[in-house]
Design an enzyme around this catalytic site. Structure first.
Site, PDB file in Angstrom:
ATOM      1  N   SER A   1       1.080  -1.247  -0.078  1.00 36.64           N
ATOM      2  CA  SER A   1      -0.037  -0.039  -0.084  1.00 36.64           C
ATOM      3  C   SER A   1       0.946   1.250  -0.005  1.00 36.64           C
ATOM      4  CB  SER A   1      -1.014   0.001   1.154  1.00 36.64           C
ATOM      5  OG  SER A   1      -1.622   1.260   1.147  1.00 36.64           O
ATOM      6  N   LEU A   2       1.016   1.941  -0.998  1.00 36.30           N
ATOM      7  CA  LEU A   2       1.952   3.076  -1.198  1.00 36.30           C
ATOM      8  C   LEU A   2       1.888   4.113  -0.319  1.00 36.30           C
ATOM      9  CD1 LEU A   2       2.141   2.775  -5.187  1.00 36.30           C
ATOM     10  CD2 LEU A   2       3.867   2.065  -3.481  1.00 36.30           C
TER      11      LEU A   2
ATOM     12  N   LYS B   1      12.713   3.522 -15.954  1.00 39.58           N
ATOM     13  CA  LYS B   1      12.201   2.120 -15.583  1.00 39.58           C
ATOM     14  C   LYS B   1      12.441   1.265 -16.759  1.00 39.58           C
ATOM     15  CE  LYS B   1       7.314   1.170 -14.164  1.00 39.58           C
ATOM     16  NZ  LYS B   1       6.016   1.612 -13.705  1.00 39.58           N
TER      17      LYS B   1
ATOM     18  N   SER C   1      -7.610  15.510  25.580  1.00 36.10           N
ATOM     19  CA  SER C   1      -8.980  14.532  25.203  1.00 36.10           C
ATOM     20  C   SER C   1      -8.855  13.014  25.591  1.00 36.10           C
ATOM     21  CB  SER C   1      -9.462  15.116  23.807  1.00 36.10           C
ATOM     22  OG  SER C   1      -9.820  16.291  23.683  1.00 36.10           O
TER      23      SER C   1
ATOM     24  N   GLU D   1      -2.810  11.446  11.748  1.00 36.61           N
ATOM     25  CA  GLU D   1      -3.056  10.259  12.519  1.00 36.61           C
ATOM     26  C   GLU D   1      -2.216   9.164  11.648  1.00 36.61           C
ATOM     27  OE1 GLU D   1      -5.531  12.385  11.429  1.00 36.61           O
ATOM     28  OE2 GLU D   1      -6.162  12.876  13.476  1.00 36.61           O
TER      29      GLU D   1
ATOM     30  N   GLN E   1     -17.411  14.222  15.335  1.00 37.20           N
ATOM     31  CA  GLN E   1     -16.346  13.854  16.346  1.00 37.20           C
ATOM     32  C   GLN E   1     -16.844  12.482  16.965  1.00 37.20           C
ATOM     33  OE1 GLN E   1     -14.103  16.560  16.697  1.00 37.20           O
ATOM     34  NE2 GLN E   1     -15.235  17.044  14.997  1.00 37.20           N
TER      35      GLN E   1
END
Lengths: 654, 654
Positions: free
Chosen positions: B150-151, B273, B369, B390, B451
């Site tokens: 997964s690049l 390439k 939080s 994240e 949220q």
């Protein structure tokens, strides 16, 4: 949200609260205004602060200090640069204002009040049950294009809206996005910087509210405006640095943004969080809570005001019309032949492009694999390449549907996981987008688990008001590709890499929420429910068992959400036993969708779930399905097993 | 993957294929080598191309051309700069080589062969059933730290490994990440550029293989190396531009990277390439497939070679030991009091930090939080701030566990969706990470749906070998916070924003896979299964119904995956009816986990599922649960309803 589908005034307004002043009255009030523009703009900024403080105080929660830093930026924008008809939110010439820092909703609502769109009573019902003035903005308010509150989404979505203006609508509206500084840490923001910079979206302006303080303390770059400038310029943007509280500098920056013809503009504004109230100005620990002494803050801000903004109307465009469509001439495939459902999707969406001028296709640099390439061949002007940036691709789809276009965004099913938060928020935005995920399950074969969509059904089912479709042959895939355009909300089509036999005639109909019975007899003792590749495994098993006189019904549950509950209930009644088989993890997929049908009912069939439980490696598609225990042999064994059960004594506790 | 847990040779090797030559033999072979270093490196690059072409040819699939562009870059790295003991993959001094462009696996495996780690026979079983040489690399090979494919994930994960080297292990190992140019479009790459640049991770080198061609055509920037340089330098990196096929330039670039003491280095390499084979060199349409004429390609590349690389051994460190831990002195709470489970998590992970020196905590700028802030107060040296990024946060957690650290990464449950693809891939990496999602469900109240974690249980359950925990009180939350550290794989703890009553004593034990019966009598007629906030709603309903003589059993299913099947089966046998209630969408959550227990069994209880079905707005927590139909009143009504059912005739088809 379809163009024209929005009421002219906000929905869900609590009884008794008025719609705000009509437009004529506002213009009248403004003519009476005798302050100089500069004074007036400064006063207006203070009014927005006052109302933000009052709204949060009335709610007992909210983000007043995050609103106060950007108050002057928004006051100048709305007064002198925004073009918007609050009486006609779906006017095609309207600018778009996206509050990427959605927690600053008190500022946005205070602005709506100043524009006469909502009343003070409505403002003070902020965050209350039933009020459309939610903690973070959503399109329950007709002037809100998309929901924000998951940071880093407003700019990529705004880039999608700006793309529509520049390449599809060909209208001069502008897109203004207010971003916080904390959210600039999100990679999605840089996907947008790269996309908009290279596309040269001069109609897009990002207003960066650099107030130095995040939720739990100072941001990474604090007030180092040059740190932001260097990064944004490296991505090809025009930048302007300003004092975010000097209305003249702000005004000049907006003018420069409007004059810039080649590049998007980022206005990098040095601001003070909580500006105007000494108790919280530039203070840590004041994020996301009402001010301790709102009354004192309001008086420090100069007290309440009732200035109104006479927002300029768009000077072009009109009420948006949904582009009409002609009958879709879908590709057809002969029963007995073989074709991959991904190919059928590609051909079908290309045909849809012929019939429906609102169809647009978005790619994450895998159009040759998803077969979206067939669309680009026929409709290069409505095909958009986002390279390997799935978040920007989905965000652009959301932005395009804001303008009434019907987007199909396609990548590998596995890589939709990269944009899952954008899909989640698209549902909160009541967005109408079509997602296509190819290369489903272990059936892709040798490429291995990183390329296999094995959690996509679970993830997409758990999206509000979503539809999840997984056809097993080319004709059903083509029909469902066209059908999903008719569903409002997030629709997902799961396609297969490998060829599968064509089992349905070209004239067969496929409905969202439907299913097909592919094998059935009066003596069926077990029903096998399958979708996609496993339908063909189920058919092979049923035919083998039929040879032994064991009647097996086979249901193609091509609509996994909503699933065809009536047909499943009938099959349960008639055969008593159900085996589900899917090329997906056991959690949240087809099997769980079927079990859910029998929750909340009086009679439940004996069931057995077949799904992928072990981590796959590389192997041929056939080997993969055998290893995973979802091939014809596994289905046959499951049928024999479930029939054998009743001849055994029930084990304790089972 | 625990340190020292890897075998010294690869697992899953097919019978009969040897382990490759022992190290001494390789050194010996190299001494016999009489070529100049320059000749030798060029020959080695050609050998890697030849073996990549042969491997893909034998497999009938794969990405040889993507391998050929980076062959010289890898040949020089392994020969003259990498420090690695292939006989001891868990040596604490080993460098880390991460193939972010995982599809170039034939190059990596050809390199392993040249290093004597695998045999030619093993190489030619590439992508075959049972071979650990998968289409994209996974840690089934002991020299592979993390799965890629997964690049855009290799660089952020590499930044996490480099962080461990610089701040925790304090060892001079280096982290080398080979990136493709297409994947630089991923926002996660720029989260990593920002993080590593600001952290000054000089031990991290990104090798950017700019071969101009992506999967379906030219990349966004083609061979405009300056476009990449401007962006990377803006993020604070040291950059070197090279001809990726000139071994001297490459060697000089690696030296400069090793000499740079302040910043991470990006080597921006212009490559071709498919370099070396005229039929595919710099040709579109040659991506991701074996060469049409492999034999001819091999001869054009100069034929097969058997050069071996004598990789330098690490000059410091030794076999890694798991840091020992003392008894955890968890916080305790008095029954009858009130506390939020997020607070209990924060106190517990801080206590865990005292007892276990391998505990580290990662934050997405919401530690106040999530309550991860309690850890930073006690262990600032093992707390890492990633700001609102994240994907980088989860990637760093994966990188830190590569080095044997035990990470807890915490943000809002809703925002884990932003990193879902990283969590998916963490499972393919067999990574051992602990995730914590706060602010679960509508119970957060006024902030609104953006949220609210309402899909997190479904998403996290659909992760291979994951654990999903959702405690209802402070003592259970504290115990489970410590317990999840013992589970290998992805563990998820879902916590609540608001306070809930403490219902368990401080000495009560909580096991992964367990549950608690909170109300029970011999006359129970219905079992209510709840978790988190809804446990307290279920208790209120049960107590009200008990007053009317209706016995209701209440089970706290704090372990949603694995769920406590034996106890649920027993409750079903004894009460005959089950009501589930959860603060989550109906799809893929607690209710489906419970229904799944009764799939594949002979007796199924009558069931009723309560979950959030409508899109919430803003309101108080109590109003939210009432509106959603998951409060005590709704549970009471459900119990009455399911009891009423049996007195009604069964409706047709139900």
């Amino acid at each position: 949200m379809r163009p024209g589908s929005r009421p002219r005034r906000m929905r869900g307004t609590s009884a008794g609260s008025g719609p705000g002043l009509p437009f004529a009255a506002l213009c009248h009030m403004r003519r009476k205004n005798t302050m100089t523009d500069r004074q007036r703009l400064k006063e207006l900024g203070q009014q927005l602060r006052v109302d933000a403080v009052r709204a949060a105080d009335a709610a007992g929660s909210g983000h007043p200090t995050s609103s106060m830093s950007a108050a002057d930026l928004m006051a100048v924008l709305a007064s002198d640069h925004l073009r918007y008809d609050f009486d006609e939110p779906s006017h095609s010439g309207n600018d778009h204002l996206i509050l990427s820092k959605g927690h600053a909703s008190p500022l946005l609502y205070a602005l709506y009040k100043a524009c006469g769109a909502i009343s003070d009573e409505e403002l003070l019902r902020y965050r209350k049950l039933g009020s459309p003035l939610e903690g973070h903005p959503t399109p329950r308010l007709p002037w809100v294009d998309v929901a924000t509150g998951s940071l880093g989404q407003g700019l990529p979505i705004g880039a999608g809206v700006a793309l529509a203006g520049a390449s599809l609508d060909r209208l001069p509206y502008r897109v203004w996005v207010l971003c916080g500084d904390s959210e600039l840490a999100e990679g999605s923001v840089w996907e947008a910087m790269e996309y908009a910079g290279q596309a040269g979206l001069a109609n897009l302006t990002a207003v960066l509210d650099i107030n130095r303080l995040g939720q739990r303390g100072p941001t990474r770059h604090g007030w180092d405006l040059d740190a932001y400038r260097r990064r944004v310029e490296a991505f090809g943007w025009h930048t302007v640095e300003v004092d975010g509280h000097d209305v003249d500098e702000i005004d000049a920056a907006y003018r420069r943004a409007r004059e810039e013809a080649e590049r998007p503009t980022a206005i990098i504004a040095r601001t003070v969080k909580g500006a105007g109230v000494s108790a919280v100005a530039d203070q840590e620990g004041a994020h996301g809570k009402p001010l301790a002494d709102a009354e004192r803050a309001v008086s420090e801000l100069g007290g309440r005001r009732d200035l109104r903004i006479d927002v300029a109307l768009p000077d072009s465009g009109g009420v948006r019309q949904r582009p009409g469509g002609s009958r879709v001439d879908l590709p057809t495939y002969a029963v007995g032949g073989e074709e991959a459902t991904r190919d059928a999707f590609g051909r079908a969406v290309a045909a849809l492009g012929d019939a429906r001028p609102d169809t647009v296709v978005l790619d994450g640099e895998v159009a040759d694999s998803t077969r979206a390439k067939f669309f680009v061949d026929q409709h290069p002007d409505r095909f958009f390449e986002f390279y390997i940036a799935e978040q920007q691709m989905i965000a652009a789809a959301v932005g395009l549907q804001v303008r009434g276009w019907t987007p199909y965004a396609a990548t590998f099913a596995a890589f939709l996981a990269r944009a899952y938060d954008f899909v989640r928020m698209a549902a909160v935005s009541r967005a109408d987008i079509n997602l296509v995920g190819s290369h489903a399950g272990v059936s892709i074969g040798e490429d291995g688990p990183s390329q296999m969509g094995l959690e996509d059904i679970a993830a997409l089912r758990a999206v509000h008001n979503s539809v999840v479709l997984h056809p097993c042959d080319a004709n059903s895939a083509a029909r469902l590709t066209a059908g999903m355009a008719e569903h409002d909300g997030v629709s997902y089509l799961r396609t297969l890499r490998g060829k599968t036999p064509v089992v349905y005639g070209p004239d067969e109909g496929f409905e969202i929420g439907g299913s097909k019975v592919l094998r059935s007899s009066a003596s069926d003792r077990v029903t096998v429910v399958a979708a996609g590749a496993t339908v063909h495994e189920a058919l092979a098993a049923a035919d083998a068992l039929a040879g032994e006189g064991i009647g097996v019904r086979v249901i193609d549950a091509y609509s996994i959400k909503p699933v065809d509950a009536p047909r499943l209930r009938a099959a349960a009644e008639e055969t008593g036993r159900i085996v589900t088989v899917e090329d997906h993890w056991p959690e949240g997929g087809l099997g769980d969708a079927v079990l859910d049908v029998f929750a909340d009912t009086r009679s439940t069939p004996r069931t057995m779930k077949l799904a992928v439980t072990g981590m796959p490696g590389s192997a041929t598609p056939e080997e993969q399905r055998r290893e995973a225990g979802i091939d014809a042999g596994a289905v046959e064994a499951a049928v024999r097993g479930i029939l054998r059960q009743e001849h055994e004594p029930a084990a304790a506790g089972s």
